[in-house]
Design a protein around this motif. Sequence first.
Motif, PDB file in Angstrom:
ATOM      1  N   MET A 252      -7.043  -1.610   0.286  1.00  0.00           N
ATOM      2  CA  MET A 252      -5.793  -1.427  -0.452  1.00  0.00           C
ATOM      3  C   MET A 252      -4.931  -0.336   0.181  1.00  0.00           C
ATOM      4  O   MET A 252      -3.701  -0.416   0.157  1.00  0.00           O
ATOM      5  N   SER A 253      -5.568   0.689   0.755  1.00  0.00           N
ATOM      6  CA  SER A 253      -4.790   1.715   1.458  1.00  0.00           C
ATOM      7  C   SER A 253      -4.062   1.103   2.650  1.00  0.00           C
ATOM      8  O   SER A 253      -2.899   1.431   2.925  1.00  0.00           O
ATOM      9  N   PHE A 254      -4.739   0.211   3.344  1.00  0.00           N
ATOM     10  CA  PHE A 254      -4.127  -0.475   4.488  1.00  0.00           C
ATOM     11  C   PHE A 254      -2.901  -1.271   4.035  1.00  0.00           C
ATOM     12  O   PHE A 254      -1.840  -1.213   4.667  1.00  0.00           O
ATOM     13  N   LEU A 255      -3.038  -1.990   2.927  1.00  0.00           N
ATOM     14  CA  LEU A 255      -1.909  -2.778   2.427  1.00  0.00           C
ATOM     15  C   LEU A 255      -0.779  -1.873   1.930  1.00  0.00           C
ATOM     16  O   LEU A 255       0.405  -2.184   2.105  1.00  0.00           O
ATOM     17  N   TYR A 256      -1.144  -0.735   1.329  1.00  0.00           N
ATOM     18  CA  TYR A 256      -0.126   0.171   0.808  1.00  0.00           C
ATOM     19  C   TYR A 256       0.610   0.887   1.940  1.00  0.00           C
ATOM     20  O   TYR A 256       1.766   1.282   1.789  1.00  0.00           O
ATOM     21  N   ILE A 257      -0.055   1.060   3.081  1.00  0.00           N
ATOM     22  CA  ILE A 257       0.642   1.561   4.269  1.00  0.00           C
ATOM     23  C   ILE A 257       1.788   0.608   4.618  1.00  0.00           C
ATOM     24  O   ILE A 257       2.882   1.033   4.997  1.00  0.00           O
ATOM     25  N   GLY A 258       1.525  -0.692   4.468  1.00  0.00           N
ATOM     26  CA  GLY A 258       2.545  -1.683   4.784  1.00  0.00           C
ATOM     27  C   GLY A 258       3.703  -1.703   3.812  1.00  0.00           C
ATOM     28  O   GLY A 258       4.827  -2.079   4.186  1.00  0.00           O
TER      29      GLY A 258
END
Length: 461
Positions: free
Chosen positions: A247-253
């Motif tokens: 989810m952190s990876f997606l929130y970076i986006g």
Amino acid sequence: MAADTPISPRRSGGRWISHWDPENETFWREQGSRTANRNLWSSIFAEHLGFSVWSLWSVLVLFMTPETGFSFSPEQKFLLVSVVAFVGAVLRIPYTLAVPRFGGRDWTLVSVVALLVPTVLAVLLIQRPETPYWLFLVLAATAGLGGGNFSSSMSNINFFFPERSKGWALGLNAGGGNIGVATVQLVGLAVIAVFTVGNGHFVPLVYLPLLLLAAWVAWRHMDNLAGARADVGAQLAAVKDRHAWIMSFLYIGTFGSFIGFGFAFGLLLQNQFDRTPMEAASVTFIGPALGSLVRPVGGWLSDRFGGGRITLWNFAAMVVGTGVIILAVGRDSLALFLAAFAVLFVLTGIGNGSTYKMIPAIYSARAEDMIAAGTPRARALAETKRLAGALLGLVGAVGALGGVGINLVFRESFAAAGSATPAFVAFLVFYAVCIAVTCLVYLRRPVSAAGRPAGQSSGVS
């Protein structure tokens, strides 16, 4: 009952609430709602100014021209805003832990007063172009203090509201803070229009009395909750959970793109399209304003259609929007660039809401699976609620690092090619990877422990 829940001084210099039970409907109706909303509006004001100070140098770089005595290259300016973004992202974790330790009221007061330091430094630095770049970088980086305010503000408000009202309260708090990016850009536009580009120090000067006012509001109208406690165990458990990093990876986006583009927008207009400071400042506020205002829409759409689906289609639209931006840069079409960038900002806002909404849905599904496997319902719900709460803070901190990456990529792009095109190609590829991750992890519907497709049981998909 409300009568058993007094608000009383507990420590020197601070007003502490000894007992707080927002889930008790009688207490909430008679006393809790009024107190919580008073703290909410005070918190929004302070957080809004935090975002404005964090974004201050995204505006002041527009004033750093040869006419005002500055000779910094585009790469140096992108590095400057990258460092400010980095400091703000890193501070989000300790700021989250500060609220239970010091109290929401007291920490809001301290964190707002601390913002006077980078604001005064900004007044001085923008008038001294002879300052060595390394020292300029170090001193300007203190504006990152404003980036931490988001996490402490969200953590504080989370303690005040009952579960049934947290979505609205946290959404309002987040949106009111995010729009500070657009507000400081409007202030910059007004200063350029009225006082010319040679008076950039007026921008931070505007915020000095506002910060003092916010400190007074926090001191006069906010409260500390004695029952608020930092759950370090849950935070350590969240770090070990794979969903924390996915989810952190997606929130970076999503959020990373929002804050990164917000910081870079004016520089892009100056260096890619040769716009003057006035021309750049006249449009830079539009994107962040749109992205902030539509954030609740992402949550609403996720409630209706599922967070995973909205996130997937949102990233797909971001791929298309980025492709149009690449086309606009190639054709040197400012109108197409601005239109596509405005759409991209809207998509970052929707994605902010949908990705954040996915987190409680993921842990709701896990609770169902634990209950189906024999875990007592109360224990399963309590455990997953702890993890979801801890994960929200971690994801917010890591996601903010995306703003650093955005500006570093722009820096390398201009250094290597003299254009933003390579950077946008990299972002397009990243969003495509986000599509794949969302689809494979949250929409492929593997059979869960409860015997149902995981996405179907959770509402994530």
